[in-house]
Design an enzyme around this catalytic site. Structure first.
Site, PDB file in Angstrom:
ATOM      1  N   ASP A   1     -92.524   2.710 -67.576  1.00 38.82           N
ATOM      2  CA  ASP A   1     -91.507   3.743 -66.877  1.00 38.82           C
ATOM      3  C   ASP A   1     -92.969   5.021 -67.118  1.00 38.82           C
ATOM      4  O   ASP A   1     -93.302   4.536 -68.078  1.00 38.82           O
ATOM      5  CB  ASP A   1     -90.075   4.093 -66.904  1.00 38.82           C
TER       6      ASP A   1
ATOM      7  N   HIS B   1     -93.353   2.143 -72.077  1.00 39.86           N
ATOM      8  CA  HIS B   1     -92.602   3.246 -71.679  1.00 39.86           C
ATOM      9  C   HIS B   1     -93.439   4.950 -71.565  1.00 39.86           C
ATOM     10  O   HIS B   1     -93.797   5.070 -73.135  1.00 39.86           O
ATOM     11  CB  HIS B   1     -91.446   3.993 -72.667  1.00 39.86           C
TER      12      HIS B   1
ATOM     13  N   GLU C   1     -89.384  -6.399 -80.498  1.00 42.52           N
ATOM     14  CA  GLU C   1     -89.446  -5.146 -81.180  1.00 42.52           C
ATOM     15  C   GLU C   1     -89.575  -4.878 -82.498  1.00 42.52           C
ATOM     16  O   GLU C   1     -88.801  -4.833 -83.287  1.00 42.52           O
ATOM     17  CB  GLU C   1     -88.704  -3.668 -80.919  1.00 42.52           C
TER      18      GLU C   1
ATOM     19  N   ASN D   1     -92.232  -9.694 -77.558  1.00 41.36           N
ATOM     20  CA  ASN D   1     -92.286  -8.053 -76.851  1.00 41.36           C
ATOM     21  C   ASN D   1     -92.234  -6.644 -77.960  1.00 41.36           C
ATOM     22  O   ASN D   1     -91.042  -6.929 -78.978  1.00 41.36           O
ATOM     23  CB  ASN D   1     -91.032  -8.239 -75.198  1.00 41.36           C
TER      24      ASN D   1
ATOM     25  N   GLU E   1     -92.042  -3.422 -69.223  1.00 45.92           N
ATOM     26  CA  GLU E   1     -90.999  -1.787 -69.217  1.00 45.92           C
ATOM     27  C   GLU E   1     -91.092  -1.501 -68.857  1.00 45.92           C
ATOM     28  O   GLU E   1     -91.203  -0.060 -69.427  1.00 45.92           O
ATOM     29  CB  GLU E   1     -90.406  -2.096 -70.198  1.00 45.92           C
TER      30      GLU E   1
HETATM   31  O1  G3I Z   1     -71.442  -0.544 -70.881  1.00 38.24           O
HETATM   32  C1  G3I Z   1     -71.217   0.474 -72.382  1.00 38.24           C
HETATM   33  C2  G3I Z   1     -70.049   1.725 -71.506  1.00 38.24           C
HETATM   34  O2  G3I Z   1     -69.056   0.569 -71.719  1.00 38.24           O
HETATM   35  C3  G3I Z   1     -70.050   2.805 -72.446  1.00 38.24           C
HETATM   36  O3  G3I Z   1     -68.881   3.498 -71.660  1.00 38.24           O
HETATM   37  C4  G3I Z   1     -71.443   3.885 -73.275  1.00 38.24           C
HETATM   38  C5  G3I Z   1     -71.299   4.910 -74.059  1.00 38.24           C
HETATM   39  O4  G3I Z   1     -71.760   5.168 -74.681  1.00 38.24           O
HETATM   40  O5  G3I Z   1     -72.084   2.974 -73.502  1.00 38.24           O
HETATM   41  C6  G3I Z   1     -72.558   1.788 -72.781  1.00 38.24           C
HETATM   42  O6  G3I Z   1     -73.407   1.030 -73.164  1.00 38.24           O
HETATM   43  C7  G3I Z   1     -74.201   1.721 -73.126  1.00 38.24           C
HETATM   44  C8  G3I Z   1     -75.842   0.220 -72.650  1.00 38.24           C
HETATM   45  O7  G3I Z   1     -76.938   1.253 -72.318  1.00 38.24           O
HETATM   46  C9  G3I Z   1     -75.112   0.297 -71.063  1.00 38.24           C
HETATM   47  O8  G3I Z   1     -75.206   1.760 -70.539  1.00 38.24           O
HETATM   48  C10 G3I Z   1     -74.651   1.548 -74.809  1.00 38.24           C
HETATM   49  O9  G3I Z   1     -74.482   2.450 -75.009  1.00 38.24           O
HETATM   50  C11 G3I Z   1     -77.105   2.188 -74.265  1.00 38.24           C
HETATM   51  O10 G3I Z   1     -77.134   2.101 -76.061  1.00 38.24           O
HETATM   52  C12 G3I Z   1     -77.424   0.964 -73.978  1.00 38.24           C
HETATM   53  O11 G3I Z   1     -78.837   1.274 -73.542  1.00 38.24           O
HETATM   54  C13 G3I Z   1     -79.771   0.298 -73.528  1.00 38.24           C
HETATM   55  C14 G3I Z   1     -80.280   0.865 -74.528  1.00 38.24           C
HETATM   56  O12 G3I Z   1     -81.369  -0.310 -74.448  1.00 38.24           O
HETATM   57  C15 G3I Z   1     -79.790   0.224 -75.849  1.00 38.24           C
HETATM   58  O13 G3I Z   1     -79.548  -1.489 -75.431  1.00 38.24           O
HETATM   59  C16 G3I Z   1     -80.544   1.297 -72.163  1.00 38.24           C
HETATM   60  O14 G3I Z   1     -79.872   0.704 -70.988  1.00 38.24           O
HETATM   61  C17 G3I Z   1     -82.055   0.055 -71.683  1.00 38.24           C
HETATM   62  O15 G3I Z   1     -82.768   1.143 -71.172  1.00 38.24           O
HETATM   63  C18 G3I Z   1     -82.724   0.102 -72.901  1.00 38.24           C
HETATM   64  O16 G3I Z   1     -83.431  -0.367 -72.665  1.00 38.24           O
HETATM   65  C19 G3I Z   1     -84.731  -0.695 -73.768  1.00 38.24           C
HETATM   66  C20 G3I Z   1     -84.803  -2.438 -74.333  1.00 38.24           C
HETATM   67  O17 G3I Z   1     -84.382  -3.165 -74.177  1.00 38.24           O
HETATM   68  C21 G3I Z   1     -85.791  -2.448 -75.612  1.00 38.24           C
HETATM   69  N1  G3I Z   1     -86.662  -1.354 -74.467  1.00 38.24           N
HETATM   70  C22 G3I Z   1     -86.799  -0.268 -74.777  1.00 38.24           C
HETATM   71  C23 G3I Z   1     -85.749  -0.080 -74.162  1.00 38.24           C
HETATM   72  C24 G3I Z   1     -85.488   1.912 -74.056  1.00 38.24           C
HETATM   73  O18 G3I Z   1     -84.680   1.556 -74.805  1.00 38.24           O
END
Ligand code: G3I
Length: 382
Positions: free
Chosen positions: A294, A264, A178, A228, A292
């Protein structure tokens, strides 16, 4: 209401059966016999796909999902689907920068290693995600102090260490994620505070992308390396910029193997954009990964929305359309596969991120197959 699809050899369209009131086998056989009798030349009775048909068994290319190690360990329903339906695995979060280098020069690979070993046990490819992204960075990177040489060293060390650790264990990497803006197709700029900037562009200059690919290739020469990004199906300016970026890298001899098209999307999206994007991306000659996928059902953020049969059927048709269009637009040798972003509505990022009810994936929140599963299954094998 959840449906099961049975496609009969003598029917041109699938029949959906209510899962909670499955028809007895004898009745189904009578139904088949009756339906076939209407044809002048009866065809052999073949019920396909059966309820045990998996996505990986029908797809002529890898079919994958983003996965989460904690859910594999803690949820037997999740484990069963993950280990049987897919031939490719993308770590959803555990190979990102914050997870792999939580403190400067301190690396953490246990969750990623778990997924690599789970994939090996179940004969799955690992597509690793991701090395360099403008967001989801640990605070120490955001606050990093140093001149351009110190930034370059930190950037290179991360890529060397992470891609080096997984050398020979993963098939491919999203090297840069991105990097292009939404509004005008230029590189994410230096204005990090605006929310769409890139700290990497700011401290390393615009050619950080090429160097990320060079460093990743040096660390793992056999890994296939991808750029990506999202929005390629609805933003033609961004799509053309991405194509210009990757073809420019290729022309310079930078080791890039493919493009990830995140996808997405939602049920109201314009399908013409999906077709056009896949055709244009395929024309680059690079590998094309729907990386990715959905399909949101609630893009207008309706807080009181409920899931209806009509929405489920529309989503199923869209999953089928995406898979069929991928097969039609991308030559076989360039099909790196189709990956959904997780597989159950219970694990999707969308309801959390947008704070709304939504059901974007092929399995419902109780890990039952949705109509979307059968739409994807049909599209993969048509
Ligand atoms: O693991 C911590 C947890 O310990 C904590 O209590 C909680 C509180 O907010 O956060 C948890 O971490 C989160 C993590 O997902 C795991 O659930 C982060 O806050 C959250 O920001 C993170 O979001 C991920 C996001 O990328 C940012 O990295 C999503 O799961 C994930 O699906 C999303 O994936 C992205 C791709 O990498 C790139 N393209 C877009 C896609 C969707 O946004």
């Amino acid at each position: 209401m959840k449906k099961h699809l049975i496609k009969l050899a003598c029917h041109s369209t699938p029949i959906f059966l209510n899962r909670n009131s499955r028809l007895p086998v004898l009745f189904v056989m009578l139904l088949i016999t009756y339906s076939c009798k209407k044809k002048e030349t009866p065809t052999p009775i073949v019920v396909t796909p059966t309820d045990t048909t998996t996505l990986r068994s029908v797809a002529p290319f890898p079919v994958g999902a983003a996965m989460n190690p904690d859910l594999i360990k803690d949820n037997t329903f999740y484990y069963k689907i993950a280990s049987t339906q897919y031939s490719s695995l993308t770590p959803e979060n555990v190979m990102k920068f914050a997870a792999t280098e939580p403190a400067l020069n301190q690396f953490s690979f246990s969750d990623g290693d778990y997924l690599v070993s789970f994939a090996a046990q179940n004969h799955m490819r690992v597509h690793a995600h991701n090395l360099i992204w403008y967001t989801s960075l640990p605070d120490w990177v955001v606050n990093f102090q140093g001149d351009s040489l110190a930034w370059e060293s930190m950037f290179k060390t991360h890529i060397d260490s992470v891609a080096g650790h997984y050398k020979g264990k993963v098939a491919s990497w999203d090297v840069v994620n991105e990097a292009i803006r939404d509004d005008n197709g230029t590189l994410r700029n230096q204005d990090v505070s605006a929310g769409d900037g890139s700290i990497w562009r700011r401290h390393l200059g615009p050619d950080y992308i090429a160097r990320a690919f060079l460093y990743a290739h040096a660390a793992d020469p056999n890994a296939l390396l991808f750029y990506n990004d999202y929005g390629q199906e609805y933003d033609v300016v961004k799509l053309d910029s991405i194509i210009a970026l990757v073809t420019g890298l290729k022309a310079r001899g930078i080791p890039i193997s493919g493009i990830g098209m995140e996808m997405h999307i939602n049920v109201n999206d314009n399908n013409t954009g999906i077709t056009t994007a896949l055709q244009k991306l395929a024309a680059t000659g690079l590998l094309i990964h729907i990386s990715e996928l959905d399909i949101s059902l609630n893009p207008s953020n309706n807080q009181s929305m409920v899931l209806t049969d009509a929405l489920e059927q529309a989503q199923s048709a869209e999953y089928q359309f995406v898979a069929e269009t991928y097969r039609a637009a991308v030559p076989a040798a360039q099909r790196y596969g189709i990956t959904t972003w997780e597989f159950s509505d219970a694990a999707s990022w969308i309801p959390i991120y947008y704070n709304r009810p939504d059901w974007p994936l092929p399995f419902d929140a109780s890990y039952n197959k949705k109509a979307a599963f059968y739409g994807l299954l049909t599209g993969l094998q048509k």
